[in-house]
Design an enzyme around this catalytic site. Structure first.
Site, PDB file in Angstrom:
ATOM      1  N   CYS A  73       0.879  -1.178   0.000  1.00  0.00           N
ATOM      2  CA  CYS A  73       0.000   0.000   0.000  1.00  0.00           C
ATOM      3  C   CYS A  73       0.909   1.219   0.000  1.00  0.00           C
ATOM      4  O   CYS A  73       1.560   1.517   1.013  1.00  0.00           O
ATOM      5  CB  CYS A  73      -0.912  -0.004   1.224  1.00  0.00           C
ATOM      6  N   HIS A 161      -1.701  -5.281 -10.357  1.00  0.00           N
ATOM      7  CA  HIS A 161      -2.275  -4.104 -11.027  1.00  0.00           C
ATOM      8  C   HIS A 161      -2.479  -4.374 -12.504  1.00  0.00           C
ATOM      9  O   HIS A 161      -1.644  -5.008 -13.150  1.00  0.00           O
ATOM     10  CB  HIS A 161      -1.346  -2.893 -10.867  1.00  0.00           C
ATOM     11  N   GLU A 210      -9.835  -0.153  -6.765  1.00  0.00           N
ATOM     12  CA  GLU A 210      -8.941  -0.991  -5.960  1.00  0.00           C
ATOM     13  C   GLU A 210      -9.559  -2.341  -5.585  1.00  0.00           C
ATOM     14  O   GLU A 210     -10.769  -2.445  -5.326  1.00  0.00           O
ATOM     15  CB  GLU A 210      -8.537  -0.272  -4.667  1.00  0.00           C
ATOM     16  N   CYS A 219      -4.315   5.867  -5.113  1.00  0.00           N
ATOM     17  CA  CYS A 219      -3.716   4.532  -4.921  1.00  0.00           C
ATOM     18  C   CYS A 219      -2.226   4.683  -5.220  1.00  0.00           C
ATOM     19  O   CYS A 219      -1.848   4.892  -6.376  1.00  0.00           O
ATOM     20  CB  CYS A 219      -4.366   3.516  -5.860  1.00  0.00           C
ATOM     21  N   GLY A 220      -1.400   4.587  -4.190  1.00  0.00           N
ATOM     22  CA  GLY A 220       0.034   4.825  -4.368  1.00  0.00           C
ATOM     23  C   GLY A 220       0.713   3.744  -5.180  1.00  0.00           C
ATOM     24  O   GLY A 220       1.462   4.029  -6.116  1.00  0.00           O
ATOM     25  N   GLY A 222      -0.799   1.884  -7.183  1.00  0.00           N
ATOM     26  CA  GLY A 222      -1.401   2.009  -8.512  1.00  0.00           C
ATOM     27  C   GLY A 222      -0.722   3.076  -9.342  1.00  0.00           C
ATOM     28  O   GLY A 222      -0.530   2.919 -10.555  1.00  0.00           O
TER      29      GLY A 222
END
Ligand SMILES: N[C@H](CCC[C@H](N)C(=O)O)C(=O)O
Length: 278
Positions: A73, A161, A210, A219-220, A222
């Site tokens: 995350c 992802h 997500e 979304c980091g 992401g």
């Protein structure tokens, strides 16, 4: 149960200090904590835990709002770093390292009071994403959803992802395409589905549906996945900061091709501290 409520660019978290004892965090308890009506409310639960590897200050783990675990995350990593600095466990103005299930992450400060995290190497091999039913590693894959052929990049940042390039993120049917891709057999571990609009070689817009949550404000991992997947196809720059504009804020992502790692810079904010009866 004491907690800190935090967010990174609008992606919000309940942070629990489990360094002394690590009671079993059941999916049910996580879902109750994350519930925006019956609990505190958040996108993910983050736990601060005793260090596992030499040279790290703490470890952290991640659970989505539905109680499912994740290996990474990005926005949460910056919030863990900020939490450790406020706690006095980490230096306020010097480098340190934290550890996620995805690995060890060096942390430094950026000039805006935020944090730069070395998020590690993006992994493109289908077995790493994971991706099923493909005949080898590609820059782009194709999948038919509701009669439309979608082309996407696939990458793991420690979590899966899929990155779809679109002409206009505002027009993207995120709520329909996101879950349809997540439930497709190509994604045996589901996926975080990013919709990226390239504005310039050093600037994109991004929305992410997500895994375990739905669409979030940011979304980091992401953002890291989107830059890595787009850089691989020459759509954005390698070895330079790319501004990733998400609904909740902008992150700075740099895919360092020589080092084979992705750096993510951005904010981390405290909202309140509280006690939840569990
Ligand atoms: N939903 C993700 C975990 C949170 C990732 C996101 N909040 C970030 O900032 O990277 C997953 O199941 O892999």
């Amino acid at each position: 149960m004491r907690f800190s409520k935090m967010h990174g660019a609008g992606n919000d978290f309940v942070v629990l200090d489990l360094r002394s004892d690590v009671p079993p965090l059941s999916p049910d308890l996580c879902a109750r904590l994350a519930d925006r009506h019956f609990g505190v409310g958040c996108d993910q639960i983050l736990t601060v835990e005793a260090p596992r590897s030499a040279g790290t200050i703490a470890a952290y783990r991640i659970w989505n709002a539905d109680g499912s675990p994740s290996g990474q995350c990005g926005n949460g990593a910056r919030c863990i770093a900020a939490w450790l600095v406020r706690d006095g466990a980490a230096p306020a103005d010097a480098a340190f390292a934290i550890e996620s299930p995805a690995g060890v992450h060096p942390v430094t400060r950026d000039g805006d009071g935020g944090f730069v995290i070395d998020m590690g190497a993006p992994r493109f091999a289908p077995a790493d994403v994971p991706l099923a039913g493909v005949d080898g590693e590609r820059d782009e894959y194709a999948l038919e959803i509701d009669g439309e052929t979608l082309r996407f990049g696939a990458v793991s940042m420690g979590n899966p992802h899929a990155v779809i390039e679109v002409a206009d993120v505002d027009a993207a049917d995120v709520a329909r395409i996101g879950p349809a891709m997540q439930s497709n057999a190509m994604f045996p571990a589901s996926a975080n589905v990013g919709f990226a609009q390239v504005l310039a070689p050093d600037r994109i817009r991004l929305r992410v549906f997500e895994r375990g949550v739905g669409e979030t404000l940011a979304c980091g991992s992401g953002a890291c996945a989107a830059v890595a997947a787009l850089a691989r196809r020459g759509r954005v720059l390698k070895d330079a900061d790319v501004a990733v504009e998400l609904p909740g804020g902008t992150l700075r992502i740099r895919f360092d091709a020589a080092a084979g790692t992705v750096f993510m810079g951005g904010p981390a904010a405290f909202v309140f501290d509280g006690i939840m009866s569990v």
